[in-house]
Design a protein around this motif. Structure first.
Motif, PDB file in Angstrom:
ATOM      1  N   PRO A  66     -12.518  11.247   5.606  1.00 43.15           N
ATOM      2  CA  PRO A  66     -13.133   9.947   5.343  1.00 43.15           C
ATOM      3  C   PRO A  66     -13.843   9.432   6.588  1.00 43.15           C
ATOM      4  N   ARG A  67     -14.965   8.760   6.378  1.00 42.78           N
ATOM      5  CA  ARG A  67     -15.725   8.217   7.496  1.00 42.78           C
ATOM      6  C   ARG A  67     -14.852   7.325   8.350  1.00 42.78           C
ATOM      7  N   GLY A  68     -14.989   7.399   9.638  1.00 43.61           N
ATOM      8  CA  GLY A  68     -14.298   6.486  10.532  1.00 43.61           C
ATOM      9  C   GLY A  68     -12.989   7.012  11.052  1.00 43.61           C
ATOM     10  N   SER A  69     -11.958   6.961  10.243  1.00 43.00           N
ATOM     11  CA  SER A  69     -10.650   7.328  10.766  1.00 43.00           C
ATOM     12  C   SER A  69      -9.630   7.406   9.645  1.00 43.00           C
ATOM     13  N   SER A  70      -8.412   7.696  10.064  1.00 42.93           N
ATOM     14  CA  SER A  70      -7.321   7.731   9.101  1.00 42.93           C
ATOM     15  C   SER A  70      -7.041   6.334   8.552  1.00 42.93           C
ATOM     16  N   ALA A  71      -7.485   5.296   9.255  1.00 42.90           N
ATOM     17  CA  ALA A  71      -7.333   3.939   8.724  1.00 42.90           C
ATOM     18  C   ALA A  71      -8.137   3.784   7.440  1.00 42.90           C
ATOM     19  N   ASP A  72      -9.288   4.461   7.362  1.00 48.23           N
ATOM     20  CA  ASP A  72     -10.074   4.426   6.127  1.00 48.23           C
ATOM     21  C   ASP A  72      -9.306   5.073   4.982  1.00 48.23           C
ATOM     22  N   LEU A  73      -8.651   6.203   5.248  1.00 48.71           N
ATOM     23  CA  LEU A  73      -7.853   6.854   4.205  1.00 48.71           C
ATOM     24  C   LEU A  73      -6.730   5.930   3.756  1.00 48.71           C
ATOM     25  N   ALA A  74      -6.091   5.248   4.695  1.00 49.65           N
ATOM     26  CA  ALA A  74      -5.015   4.324   4.339  1.00 49.65           C
ATOM     27  C   ALA A  74      -5.531   3.204   3.436  1.00 49.65           C
ATOM     28  N   THR A  75      -6.729   2.708   3.718  1.00 50.99           N
ATOM     29  CA  THR A  75      -7.331   1.664   2.888  1.00 50.99           C
ATOM     30  C   THR A  75      -7.608   2.184   1.485  1.00 50.99           C
ATOM     31  N   ILE A  76      -8.144   3.392   1.400  1.00 54.15           N
ATOM     32  CA  ILE A  76      -8.442   4.013   0.107  1.00 54.15           C
ATOM     33  C   ILE A  76      -7.149   4.219  -0.686  1.00 54.15           C
ATOM     34  N   VAL A  77      -6.122   4.735  -0.035  1.00 51.48           N
ATOM     35  CA  VAL A  77      -4.835   4.988  -0.695  1.00 51.48           C
ATOM     36  C   VAL A  77      -4.238   3.688  -1.223  1.00 51.48           C
ATOM     37  N   SER A  78      -4.289   2.641  -0.411  1.00 49.10           N
ATOM     38  CA  SER A  78      -3.757   1.350  -0.827  1.00 49.10           C
ATOM     39  C   SER A  78      -4.521   0.812  -2.037  1.00 49.10           C
ATOM     40  N   GLY A  79      -5.840   0.932  -2.012  1.00 50.61           N
ATOM     41  CA  GLY A  79      -6.655   0.450  -3.122  1.00 50.61           C
ATOM     42  C   GLY A  79      -6.413   1.224  -4.409  1.00 50.61           C
ATOM     43  N   ILE A  80      -6.382   2.548  -4.301  1.00 51.67           N
ATOM     44  CA  ILE A  80      -6.122   3.378  -5.484  1.00 51.67           C
ATOM     45  C   ILE A  80      -4.727   3.076  -6.032  1.00 51.67           C
ATOM     46  N   GLY A  81      -3.758   2.941  -5.143  1.00 53.06           N
ATOM     47  CA  GLY A  81      -2.394   2.626  -5.577  1.00 53.06           C
ATOM     48  C   GLY A  81      -2.334   1.304  -6.323  1.00 53.06           C
ATOM     49  N   SER A  82      -2.980   0.292  -5.780  1.00 53.42           N
ATOM     50  CA  SER A  82      -2.984  -1.026  -6.417  1.00 53.42           C
ATOM     51  C   SER A  82      -3.681  -0.986  -7.778  1.00 53.42           C
ATOM     52  N   LEU A  83      -4.805  -0.303  -7.840  1.00 50.97           N
ATOM     53  CA  LEU A  83      -5.554  -0.198  -9.093  1.00 50.97           C
ATOM     54  C   LEU A  83      -4.742   0.510 -10.180  1.00 50.97           C
ATOM     55  N   THR A  84      -4.114   1.613  -9.827  1.00 49.02           N
ATOM     56  CA  THR A  84      -3.370   2.366 -10.841  1.00 49.02           C
ATOM     57  C   THR A  84      -2.098   1.645 -11.276  1.00 49.02           C
ATOM     58  N   ILE A  85      -1.475   0.918 -10.364  1.00 47.45           N
ATOM     59  CA  ILE A  85      -0.295   0.129 -10.735  1.00 47.45           C
ATOM     60  C   ILE A  85      -0.703  -0.966 -11.720  1.00 47.45           C
ATOM     61  N   GLY A  86      -1.837  -1.625 -11.455  1.00 50.36           N
ATOM     62  CA  GLY A  86      -2.340  -2.649 -12.376  1.00 50.36           C
ATOM     63  C   GLY A  86      -2.685  -2.059 -13.734  1.00 50.36           C
ATOM     64  N   ALA A  87      -3.314  -0.897 -13.731  1.00 50.55           N
ATOM     65  CA  ALA A  87      -3.667  -0.238 -14.994  1.00 50.55           C
ATOM     66  C   ALA A  87      -2.414   0.134 -15.781  1.00 50.55           C
ATOM     67  N   ALA A  88      -1.409   0.637 -15.101  1.00 53.18           N
ATOM     68  CA  ALA A  88      -0.164   1.022 -15.775  1.00 53.18           C
ATOM     69  C   ALA A  88       0.515  -0.191 -16.408  1.00 53.18           C
ATOM     70  N   ARG A  89       0.461  -1.336 -15.722  1.00 47.14           N
ATOM     71  CA  ARG A  89       1.054  -2.559 -16.283  1.00 47.14           C
ATOM     72  C   ARG A  89       0.308  -2.983 -17.546  1.00 47.14           C
ATOM     73  N   LEU A  90      -1.028  -2.958 -17.472  1.00 48.54           N
ATOM     74  CA  LEU A  90      -1.830  -3.351 -18.636  1.00 48.54           C
ATOM     75  C   LEU A  90      -1.602  -2.435 -19.830  1.00 48.54           C
ATOM     76  N   MET A  91      -1.312  -1.177 -19.566  1.00 46.54           N
ATOM     77  CA  MET A  91      -1.131  -0.192 -20.633  1.00 46.54           C
ATOM     78  C   MET A  91       0.328   0.027 -20.988  1.00 46.54           C
TER      79      MET A  91
END
Length: 163
Positions: A66-91
């Protein structure tokens, strides 16, 4: 490994760093790895392009993470995790165990560790996805019971560096 070093860290924190390093070094196709707390803060990460042992071609390939650093990967992981948790709740799908995003130039895997912590892996497009997922599951099994609030706090402080 991104951290200020292992001096002064508990045995548990050093073991988690070792497990993460092993995941990067031993699993073909893994570019970078991040462990993120439930509040989105990076706890552990890999910086494989700085490892001295990696062959030149492999290190050059891994540096295209990922561009920049491992901090970018951490941001992506956090976002994907939050999105999928929200989707699982809705479903009404229950807890999210693993998420995988396949792209033309790579893949991102996110797996729940414990109490909301997440393990994220950025891999090459030609990685064996089942091998990556298997090794992630091994990491989760070994790290889940060790990632206590005290160890999480210790790992965060080690990433902040000396003050």
């Amino acid at each position: 490994m991104t951290a200020t070093g292992t001096f002064g860290l508990s045995t548990e924190a050093r073991n988690l760093q070792w497990l993460l390093g092993n995941l990067v070094e031993e699993v073909p196709g893994v570019r970078s790895v991040a462990v993120v707390s439930s509040d989105g803060l990076m706890l552990l990460s890999s910086d494989p392009e700085t490892q001295q042992d990696a062959p030149a071609a492999d290190a050059a390939d891994r540096a295209r993470g990922p561009r920049g650093s491992s901090a970018d990967l951490a941001t992506i992981v956090s976002g994907i995790g939050s999105l999928t948790i929200g989707a699982a709740r809705l479903m009404d799908g229950g807890g999210v165990k693993q998420t995988m995003v396949a792209m033309d130039e790579g893949s991102v895997f996110v797996m729940s560790i414990s109490d909301g912590s997440l393990l994220g892996v950025h891999a090459t497009p030609d990685c064996d996805m089942s091998v990556v997922a298997y090794h992630m599951a091994l990491f989760v099994g070994r790290a889940g019971h060790v990632l206590t609030p005290e160890v999480r706090s210790e790992l965060r402080k080690s990433l902040e560096g000396p003050r």
